[in-house]
Write an enzyme that holds these catalytic residues in place. Structure first.
Site, PDB file in Angstrom:
ATOM      1  N   TYR A   1      10.960  -2.092  -9.288  1.00 45.32           N
ATOM      2  CA  TYR A   1       9.576  -2.039  -9.756  1.00 45.32           C
ATOM      3  C   TYR A   1       8.656  -1.152  -8.934  1.00 45.32           C
ATOM      4  O   TYR A   1       7.843  -0.427  -9.486  1.00 45.32           O
ATOM      5  CB  TYR A   1       9.009  -3.470  -9.778  1.00 45.32           C
ATOM      6  CG  TYR A   1       7.553  -3.572 -10.151  1.00 45.32           C
ATOM      7  CD1 TYR A   1       7.159  -3.608 -11.493  1.00 45.32           C
ATOM      8  CD2 TYR A   1       6.559  -3.659  -9.181  1.00 45.32           C
ATOM      9  CE1 TYR A   1       5.815  -3.710 -11.843  1.00 45.32           C
ATOM     10  CE2 TYR A   1       5.218  -3.762  -9.519  1.00 45.32           C
ATOM     11  CZ  TYR A   1       4.851  -3.793 -10.854  1.00 45.32           C
ATOM     12  OH  TYR A   1       3.531  -3.884 -11.193  1.00 45.32           O
TER      13      TYR A   1
ATOM     14  N   ASN B   1       1.896   0.366   5.856  1.00 48.86           N
ATOM     15  CA  ASN B   1       2.501  -0.223   4.659  1.00 48.86           C
ATOM     16  C   ASN B   1       3.499  -1.266   5.116  1.00 48.86           C
ATOM     17  O   ASN B   1       4.399  -0.966   5.899  1.00 48.86           O
ATOM     18  CB  ASN B   1       3.208   0.868   3.838  1.00 48.86           C
ATOM     19  CG  ASN B   1       3.900   0.294   2.608  1.00 48.86           C
ATOM     20  OD1 ASN B   1       3.533  -0.752   2.114  1.00 48.86           O
ATOM     21  ND2 ASN B   1       4.911   1.002   2.117  1.00 48.86           N
ATOM     22  N   GLY B   2       3.340  -2.492   4.629  1.00 48.40           N
ATOM     23  CA  GLY B   2       4.244  -3.566   4.998  1.00 48.40           C
ATOM     24  C   GLY B   2       3.481  -4.816   5.387  1.00 48.40           C
ATOM     25  O   GLY B   2       2.316  -4.992   5.041  1.00 48.40           O
TER      26      GLY B   2
ATOM     27  N   GLY C   1      -1.021   0.556  -4.422  1.00 47.48           N
ATOM     28  CA  GLY C   1      -2.171  -0.245  -4.008  1.00 47.48           C
ATOM     29  C   GLY C   1      -3.430   0.259  -4.672  1.00 47.48           C
ATOM     30  O   GLY C   1      -3.690   1.465  -4.667  1.00 47.48           O
TER      31      GLY C   1
ATOM     32  N   CYS D   1       0.822  -1.197   0.000  1.00 47.08           N
ATOM     33  CA  CYS D   1       0.000   0.000   0.000  1.00 47.08           C
ATOM     34  C   CYS D   1       0.856   1.248   0.000  1.00 47.08           C
ATOM     35  O   CYS D   1       2.081   1.199   0.077  1.00 47.08           O
ATOM     36  CB  CYS D   1      -0.913   0.029   1.225  1.00 47.08           C
ATOM     37  SG  CYS D   1      -0.009  -0.139   2.764  1.00 47.08           S
TER      38      CYS D   1
END
Length: 484
Positions: A267, A129-130, A55, A23
């Site tokens: 990426y 996030n994670g 996300g 995210c």
């Protein structure tokens, strides 16, 4: 693929999707007297818009006016969830926002973020996030039935909200040292914005400043740029900060053990983002140069797989002396959601997104540059499409090493059994995708191009060396759902 709410994901071929990050997170604090002018909900909207690539399943914003917190979230893209009328109802001087791709818990409304919990003296809203790797252990601290969602983020929010008289800061001091895995957190109570990053710093998190004493926290510097915030610094691994009228207060909850994600360079991050003082675009172009030196080939034109392969293709062409050109056209209107294709249309596969420029590639020996190969279906379709369009030769070059291992720290890779490089050699992969030759940049050259020390990078998806051991019973995105 149909989601539970009837919306559709961005997958053309559900069996072959690109790696997905967990995210994007965003937070903003401005002085209360500037709330009307600053419009923190709109700042957060634009911040999330810049982070949308991280996300696409759901989006949400929580806002505090100093006395109460209001949360609005839904399934879909940022621009689908929010419009002018919704944002105008979210008034205050503190906000946190989130755009999600699920790595723990299903893609449902209940699991969308921000998560919110009432507390003894107000409320707490949190975005994450994670991916945590000791979620069952943390969840065991809570009473049965206390969780209303099935995510590691919900577990953290419930623990932080059970804070008693010490407030959110004291709760964070207690909970964060016991939390393992990847977590870049932004959370708030009615008066203060907080941010924290795991001791390994696996997922990114940066701090920026606004004019007139305002502060912004975001997953990437691109999230700062879009709202006119000035980059101050990266939030350090193992650091907890509080942002309010007193400025920035920083403390350590753990010793820093830096292991930044190497795949961010390949990426995940936007090319206009800066990591450790260097633009991601510059790193990707340099990787392309190194790829050309490691895997040269006689060819007539270098073409990227748009847009993921473009920077590395530029570098490959520069170092090899082979002209750079456009051989594939991307349909810009096939976004992250669209009508699910019928079986007949699905057989056309990649042409929904890409189509060859026949006049440019017919009779040419092509070097096709992309960032990674996950399952191989997309590359197989591209090679076949280029040959059908008259390419004389198709040489595939990949600007990352083979992705051979799954990630447990916030990227939803396939299992090792599903990863093509987890089962086949490079030559076998070349044969599988139908290319005349196949070359991956080496791990050593990718690390060197990042200009970060090898021992300060997480390289687990490439070499299987996980910086934080992950127990078998802590793996899998549906692990909390199995206990309900």
């Amino acid at each position: 693929m149909p989601l539970r709410d009837g919306r559709l994901s961005h997958d053309i071929d559900p069996s072959d999707r690109a790696p997905q990050d967990a995210c994007g997170v965003f937070g903003v604090w401005v002085p209360a007297e500037q709330a009307a002018r600053a419009e923190v909900s709109k700042l957060t909207y634009y911040g999330l818009y810049a982070l949308q690539h991280r996300g696409q399943e759901s989006a949400g914003i929580a806002v505090s006016d100093g006395s109460r917190i209001v949360v609005f979230k839904d399934m879909g893209l940022v621009a689908q969830v929010f419009d002018e009328s919704v944002l105008n109802t979210l008034r205050g001087h503190i906000a946190v926002g989130h755009c999600r791709y699920s790595t723990t818990g299903s893609p449902t409304w209940e699991n969308a973020q921000p998560t919110f919990r009432s507390t003894d003296d107000g409320g707490l809203a949190l975005v994450h996030n994670g991916n945590l790797i000791n979620t069952p252990e943390l969840a065991a601290r809570l009473d049965p039935g206390e969780l209303t969602a099935t995510t590691d983020t919900e577990v953290l929010t419930a623990l932080l909200a059970a804070r008693g008289q010490g407030g959110a800061l004291e709760a964070a001091r207690e909970i964060l040292p016991a939390t393992r895995g990847a977590f870049s957190l932004v959370f708030m109570d009615e008066g203060t914005l907080y941010a924290a990053r795991d001791p390994e710093g696996i997922r990114p998190l940066v701090l920026g400043s606004l004019e007139d004493r305002g502060w912004v926290v975001a997953s990437e510097t691109a999230g700062l740029d879009i709202v006119g915030a000035r980059f101050v610094r990266e939030i350090e691994p193992g650091e907890l900060i509080a942002l309010d009228g007193e400025g920035v207060r920083s403390e350590r909850f753990a010793e820093a053990r830096p292991k930044g994600c190497l795949f961010e360079y390949v990426y995940l991050a936007r090319p206009d983002t800066t990591i450790a003082g260097r633009s991601v675009q510059a790193t990707r172009v340099e990787v392309g140069r190194r790829l050309a030196r490691e895997h040269p080939v006689e060819a007539d034109m270098v073409i990227p797989t748009p847009e993921s392969g473009t920077p590395a293709a530029i570098g490959y062409a520069e170092a090899s002396g082979i002209p750079y050109g456009q051989g594939l056209v991307k349909n810009s209107y096939v976004g992250r959601t669209f009508i699910q294709p019928s079986q007949t249309i699905r057989q056309l596969g990649i042409r929904l997104k890409l189509n060859p420029l026949r006049e440019a590639i017919e009779g040419k020996r092509l070097v096709v540059v992309d960032d990674s190969i996950v399952r191989g279906n997309t590359q197989r379709a591209i090679v076949s499409m280029l040959r059908d369009a008259g390419a004389a030769e198709v040489h595939v070059r990949i600007s990352s090493p083979p992705v051979s291992w799954p990630c447990f720290y916030g990227i939803d890779f396939a299992t090792r059994a599903e990863l093509i490089a987890g089962n086949l050699s490079v030559e076998e992969i070349r044969d599988s995708i139908g290319a005349d030759s196949l070359g991956y940049v080496s791990l050593e050259e990718l690390i060197s191009a990042s200009q970060i020390a090898k021992d300060e990078l997480c390289r687990a998806c490439f070499d299987g060396q996980y910086p934080i051991p992950v127990e078998q019973d802590a793996r899998g995105k549906h692990l909390l759902e199995a206990t309900r």
